[in-house]
Design an enzyme around this catalytic site. Sequence first.
Site, PDB file in Angstrom:
ATOM      1  N   GLY A   1      12.771  -2.526 -15.992  1.00 21.28           N
ATOM      2  CA  GLY A   1      11.180  -1.496 -15.738  1.00 21.28           C
ATOM      3  C   GLY A   1      11.197  -1.329 -13.967  1.00 21.28           C
ATOM      4  O   GLY A   1      10.331  -0.158 -13.723  1.00 21.28           O
ATOM      5  N   ALA A   2      12.287  -1.660 -13.153  1.00 21.24           N
ATOM      6  CA  ALA A   2      12.875  -1.255 -12.226  1.00 21.24           C
ATOM      7  C   ALA A   2      13.121  -0.053 -11.864  1.00 21.24           C
ATOM      8  O   ALA A   2      12.733   0.678 -11.144  1.00 21.24           O
ATOM      9  CB  ALA A   2      13.266  -2.413 -11.128  1.00 21.24           C
TER      10      ALA A   2
ATOM     11  N   GLY B   1     -11.833  -8.288  15.836  1.00 22.57           N
ATOM     12  CA  GLY B   1     -13.425  -7.283  15.269  1.00 22.57           C
ATOM     13  C   GLY B   1     -13.634  -5.931  13.425  1.00 22.57           C
ATOM     14  O   GLY B   1     -12.256  -6.130  13.321  1.00 22.57           O
ATOM     15  N   GLY B   2     -14.614  -5.973  13.561  1.00 21.50           N
ATOM     16  CA  GLY B   2     -14.975  -4.611  12.471  1.00 21.50           C
ATOM     17  C   GLY B   2     -13.885  -3.336  12.853  1.00 21.50           C
ATOM     18  O   GLY B   2     -13.811  -2.742  11.975  1.00 21.50           O
TER      19      GLY B   2
END
Length: 513
Positions: A403-404, A169-170
């Site tokens: 771009g790498a 859960g949370g």
Amino acid sequence: MSNKLDTLKTKIEQAKLGGGTARIEDQHKKKKLTARERIDLLMDGGSFEELGMLVQHRSRNFGLDKQEFLGDGVVTGYGKINGRLVYVYSQDFTVLGGSLSEAHAEKICRIMDLAMQNGAPIIGLNDSGGARIQEGVVSLGGYADIFYRNTLASGVIPQISAIMGPCAGGAVYSPAITDFIMMVEETSYMFVTGPNVVKTVTHEDVTSEELGGAEAHASKSGVTHFACANEIECIQYLKQLLSYIPQNCEEMSPRLPYHPVNEIRPRLNSMIPENPNQPYDMKEVIEEIIDKDSFFEVHKDYAENMIVGFARLGGKSIGIVANQPSVLAGVLDIKCSNKAARFVRFCDSFNIPLLVLEDVPGFLPGTDQEWNGIISNGAKLLYAFCEATVPRITVITRKAYGGAYDVMNSKHIGADMNYAWPTAEIAVMGAKGAAEIIFKSEISKADDKEAKLKEKETEYADMFANPYEAAARGYVDEVIVPEVTREKLIKAFGMLENKVAKLPRKKHGNIPL
Ligand code: HXC
């Protein structure tokens, strides 16, 4: 007086038993240690000082008034690990399933506050059924108090979570905000909604282990940084991790003694295969460069096309980010960009210099990557490097394409030193792809198209598939014989030790999350 002493002794004994011997036995039957046994293993002998041992919950709902346990399901305190101060909380599953009440949360918050005020790491040993259901919103408030402190502490003190039982859960969001998560195989799991809810909503049949066990989170989601075979291994990893990192953001990591010897590593000269498309194992390169057996890999089983981890170089702690040519050719994709970005930001927060070993053919093409956001996810890594102010050194071993090249800690985005091996290829793209585009019409008109393509490919490769164009412009500081890499790096990191770099004044940046 003796009566009063006896009362105290009885209370202490009672507190130490948690939920009682039967539940301790149940815990052992599940192959789990108790909260206190875990602390005993973790901390230096005799150093642990417990706080809040006699705290009790205040709820009177649903029969809780008849179920009172001293300590209220969490052991909290401070002590030493390898002589260094740490704060710890350890949830006690034997008490109401380690569930988090108002008082339980207050105990955790208290040691988080102390850890912040005194600048030392906080370690959470999690083993809990989640919010104390009988307490309702008060328990939710307790979680939120912890989340808030986790966030304020982020980047100030190291925060480490070990998951040694349920975490659902949370409740998962406290570990999620911390810097590192470790999980124990078979006995721990993390999920936002468990198998029953999954079955109802998506009709999938999964076990807790499949859905949120250590293996799933180590290899599929990347939520956990370490999957440990058992609790003992988990605690060993925790101690090892701490040895590489400082107490807080104002300090440096501990340093081991270093006695310079011959630092030449001839094996590095033959690491790169003749054929530029043949893979090799970057981990072998790492091992040759760093101090013997000092590599401590993080996220080992997740996005293996990128390697991240801590190591020592000349006794000093460094963070390594390296492309792995033997997995997906070392290409940058969404997962590995996230993995590396988070690691770079941890190192930068805590003054750990960065070494980048680069052999990257570019970003992974395809609809899967584009539609899932390689643009914004790749940008995270770019952003993380751009804003890192720790000493940063790159060694280009082979490919640095497109771009790498920019993203992987290039000079342009603030790297302090960039070295290249003679095998480096620094170019917009691979020679074949480049030739196909820029000589398209020439190739299409040729009688022997294949021969023409080969000729143009060679022409392009001769011009760009080397480090010298970049070196001529100063984008690369030095082209080095691989065998001297370790020596160069020890000297360069030494030279950068007192680096001062500041970012423009701002509230905070807006990393593309
Ligand atoms: C109160 C709890 C509890 C809880 C377990 N117990 N979880 N008591 N609040 N959340 C108690 C059980 O009643 C039981 O008490 C004892 O702890 C041991 O639990 P068992 O069920 O016998 O153990 P086991 O079979 O190992 O199962 C463990 C478990 C299960 C899978 C964790 O207990 C479970 O499903 N618990 C509920 C989980 C849950 O739904 N939590 C709330 C989630 S919501 P007795 O006396 O009978 O032995 C949440 C929100 C957080 O956490 C939000 C933050 C933003």
